[in-house]
Design a protein around this motif. Structure first.
Motif, mmCIF file in Angstrom:
data_model
loop_
_atom_site.group_PDB
_atom_site.id
_atom_site.type_symbol
_atom_site.label_atom_id
_atom_site.label_comp_id
_atom_site.label_asym_id
_atom_site.label_seq_id
_atom_site.Cartn_x
_atom_site.Cartn_y
_atom_site.Cartn_z
ATOM 1 N N SER A 33 29.341 39.215 42.046
ATOM 2 C CA SER A 33 30.704 39.644 42.338
ATOM 3 C C SER A 33 31.121 39.119 43.706
ATOM 4 C CB SER A 33 30.786 41.176 42.346
ATOM 5 O OG SER A 33 30.015 41.696 43.412
ATOM 6 N N PHE A 34 32.371 39.356 44.055
ATOM 7 C CA PHE A 34 32.858 39.016 45.388
ATOM 8 C C PHE A 34 32.002 39.731 46.437
ATOM 9 C CE2 PHE A 34 35.456 39.598 49.154
ATOM 10 C CZ PHE A 34 36.032 38.348 49.331
ATOM 11 N N LYS A 35 31.720 40.999 46.198
ATOM 12 C CA LYS A 35 30.929 41.772 47.163
ATOM 13 C C LYS A 35 29.511 41.229 47.311
ATOM 14 C CE LYS A 35 33.489 46.054 47.097
ATOM 15 N NZ LYS A 35 33.489 47.490 46.919
ATOM 16 N N SER A 36 28.871 40.830 46.206
ATOM 17 C CA SER A 36 27.503 40.315 46.315
ATOM 18 C C SER A 36 27.484 38.928 46.947
ATOM 19 C CB SER A 36 26.805 40.291 44.954
ATOM 20 O OG SER A 36 27.366 39.325 44.090
ATOM 21 N N ARG A 37 28.635 38.275 46.951
ATOM 22 C CA ARG A 37 28.700 36.939 47.543
ATOM 23 C C ARG A 37 29.115 36.968 49.011
ATOM 24 N NH1 ARG A 37 31.815 31.673 45.011
ATOM 25 N NH2 ARG A 37 30.639 30.143 46.207
ATOM 26 N N PHE A 38 30.110 37.791 49.332
ATOM 27 C CA PHE A 38 30.676 37.742 50.677
ATOM 28 C C PHE A 38 30.481 39.014 51.489
ATOM 29 C CE2 PHE A 38 33.257 34.775 48.126
ATOM 30 C CZ PHE A 38 32.955 33.607 48.809
ATOM 31 N N GLU A 39 29.991 40.065 50.858
ATOM 32 C CA GLU A 39 29.789 41.330 51.561
ATOM 33 C C GLU A 39 28.371 41.819 51.266
ATOM 34 O OE1 GLU A 39 33.056 43.724 50.144
ATOM 35 O OE2 GLU A 39 34.550 42.386 51.024
ATOM 36 N N GLU A 40 28.201 43.096 51.074
ATOM 37 C CA GLU A 40 26.874 43.660 50.780
ATOM 38 C C GLU A 40 26.908 44.371 49.436
ATOM 39 O OE1 GLU A 40 24.012 43.241 52.520
ATOM 40 O OE2 GLU A 40 25.154 41.914 53.833
ATOM 41 N N GLY A 41 27.114 43.624 48.377
ATOM 42 C CA GLY A 41 27.151 44.216 47.055
ATOM 43 C C GLY A 41 25.867 43.986 46.293
#
Length: 136
Positions: A33-41
């Motif tokens: 996801s966006f979070k796993s790519r650019f944040e801490e998802g």
């Protein structure tokens, strides 16, 4: 040899989510996801997968070169750090720790450089890209 993987994405970039599946099913509906790519998802991301592919490919290539020269390999551990800057992968850095019997550092470094230049993933990081697209 041909291998494949499939990515399915549902929703917008930031709120959506996707699943990755590899031909071998080692990855099967693996979340990204966006979070796993650019944040801490939770989940993986393309850069992490490229890092894993580069580390794995390089390590096998180095092993092949060392084996061809008759060196006995106890272990090779490679870590790959990928840097994504402004939407582009700008570096892929490999850090290697190896236990090889009866090898000098000079000879080892020669094989490392050869593997760095010749493993298939090193080569693909500067490859021609093609697409086939269909609206369904």
């Amino acid at each position: 040899m041909k291998k494949n993987a499939t990515a399915v994405w549902n929703g917008s970039l930031k709120e959506g989510h996707g699943k990755l599946t590899t031909q071998s099913t080692t990855l099967h509906d693996t979340q990204y996801s966006f979070k796993s790519r650019f944040e801490e998802g939770v989940g993986t991301n393309p850069e992490e997968l490229i890092a894993a592919a580069h580390a794995g490919c390089f390590t096998m290539q180095l092993s092949a070169y060392l084996s061809e020269e008759g060196f006995e390999i106890d272990s090779i551990e490679s870590k790959c750090d990928i840097d994504l800057v402004n939407g582009a992968i700008v570096t892929s850095h490999l850090t290697i720790a190896a236990k090889i019997k009866d090898i000098t550092d000079s000879v080892f470094q020669q094989h490392v450089t050869k593997a760095e230049k010749n493993c298939p993933i090193s080569k693909v990081l500067n490859a021609a890209i093609s697409t086939s697209a269909t609206l369904v």
